[in-house]
Design an enzyme around this catalytic site. Sequence first.
Site, mmCIF file in Angstrom:
data_model
loop_
_atom_site.group_PDB
_atom_site.id
_atom_site.type_symbol
_atom_site.label_atom_id
_atom_site.label_comp_id
_atom_site.label_asym_id
_atom_site.label_seq_id
_atom_site.Cartn_x
_atom_site.Cartn_y
_atom_site.Cartn_z
ATOM 1 N N ASP A 214 0.819 -1.200 0.000
ATOM 2 C CA ASP A 214 0.000 0.000 0.000
ATOM 3 C C ASP A 214 0.863 1.265 0.000
ATOM 4 O OD1 ASP A 214 -2.754 1.148 0.403
ATOM 5 O OD2 ASP A 214 -1.820 1.896 2.238
ATOM 6 N N GLU A 268 1.773 -0.233 -4.881
ATOM 7 C CA GLU A 268 0.842 0.810 -5.301
ATOM 8 C C GLU A 268 1.668 2.060 -5.595
ATOM 9 O OE1 GLU A 268 -3.333 2.758 -3.722
ATOM 10 O OE2 GLU A 268 -1.774 2.272 -2.261
#
Length: 561
Positions: A214, A268
């Site tokens: 993330d 990400e």
Amino acid sequence: MSADPPSVEPPAEPATGRPWWKDAVVYQVYPRSFLDTNGDGVGDLPGITARLDYLKALGVDVVWLSPHFDSPNADNGYDIRDYRKVMAQFGTMADFDAMLDGMKARGIRLIIDLVVNHTSDEHAWFVESRKGPGNPYRDYYIWRDGKDGGPPNNYPAFFGGPAWTFDEATGQYYLHYFAAKQPDLNWENPKVREEVHDLMRFWLDKGVSGFRMDVIPFISKPPGLPDLTPEALRAPQFVYAAGPRLHDYLRDMRRQVLDHYDTMTVGEAFGLRPDDARDLIDSRRRELDLVFNFDIVRMDIDGWRKTTWTLPRLKALYTELDQAAGPFGWNTVFLSNHDNPRSVSHFGDDDPAWVERSAKLLNTLILTQRGTPFLYQGEELGMTNYPFQTLDDFDDLEVAGRWRDVRHRVSEAEYLANARAMGRDNSRTPMQWTDGPNGGFTTGQPWLSVNPNAATINAADQAGRPDSVLAHTRALIAFRRGSADLREGDYRDIDPDHPQVFAYRRGQRILVLLNFGRETVRYALPEGLTVEGAAFGAAEVADGIVTLRGWDFAILIVSDA
């Protein structure tokens, strides 16, 4: 805690020299919205286990599980309180182990979220950190004195307001790029990096096959944390992602942990442009395997506003991303996830008369591009955006936070129209399994409303129809698995300026034609190209002309003269 890697050699590459994740199809599960088995209105791990045969029949190779860790749920699990504990709403560690065993038995790998730019403010590290400057955990986070009676700098948070929160007890501010309940970790502290490496080993030793990381570019902070310029304030992610030690941290993670397991890593890459992201996935640098570039899914977003997009611009981005990856990189291919609206409402046509045709076309695009495809749950059914009527219908804290920032200058109707089109809750509505109550998701009150079109868009109906979006997606996954051109072949856009048809070659023998519109198009094939057969689609081919009806698609087997 151990900072030393296991004393084993890195696994050998397959005999082909080709990593397994390049040939995989990945399916993202958002556990909160997948299937609820205990009637509390929240999806759970036993619900995933109960649908593993569905995923096996779909043909996916990997499941990416969004955060399943213990969390107070300020941001639906992306605020982690304990990295080694399962969220009670989702079940127990025994439920996780049973789910993982079930996946392995069906030949499905599992990757999980690694959320280590920040923790929850209820994590034990932060609870200790905010006790004062002398606490040994104080330097696990980023604390600063204020400036001129306010925060240390002008950084904005993505969920609204400043990226700094004042702590009354200790008289300093702490940094949080997202919500105030998501304090950023201080990666300059080697103890933080050792903690992260250790929790990665914990899950890898359990048998997971890797991580989706993330907002990983944000872990390295800008030196000195200077104020942002007015221009940078419009898109602060590009500054937040430009810290100088990101590559050092990732290479160290590779050496210390990842090289000692057979893994897949996907970062990400929010805040990184394609050319900048190339370094992360250059196999010679030994950092990450894949990244999610957001140039396509956010091509028509300006802050909180929905703008417009054109097909030539979409095609140009696919070419740009393919070229940016280069010979030593590999791309992801996706059109939706838990942070973006439903692909058929965003890039297709969710009118009931066209939703199935355009959903099939978009899944064809995802599964025939060069890279590893990622399907978000419900995309295989053509699930659509939810018809939100008021701002109170949204659960997403981003919608509420940004509304607080702009309500003094924007009408509620304008803001609602944009949130309805692009809000994250569109993709988080529960999975539509049947046409029964709550779409078969739960016997209780769902945590987020089920889309009313579950009556017509659901897995039970589509499983019994050979012409459904689900049947098409299953067949196309199987076709891709058997086609070296689709799995390995190069990518060439043969008509980049056409306003309605996306036409591209894959490898030596595949031509893909996609009609992005309701109007029928008679498309002339390039001179010297011979069609030997049609693999998918009902398009008519005669005398070098392909007739593509509204939202029609064709995968043709071709040869050059």
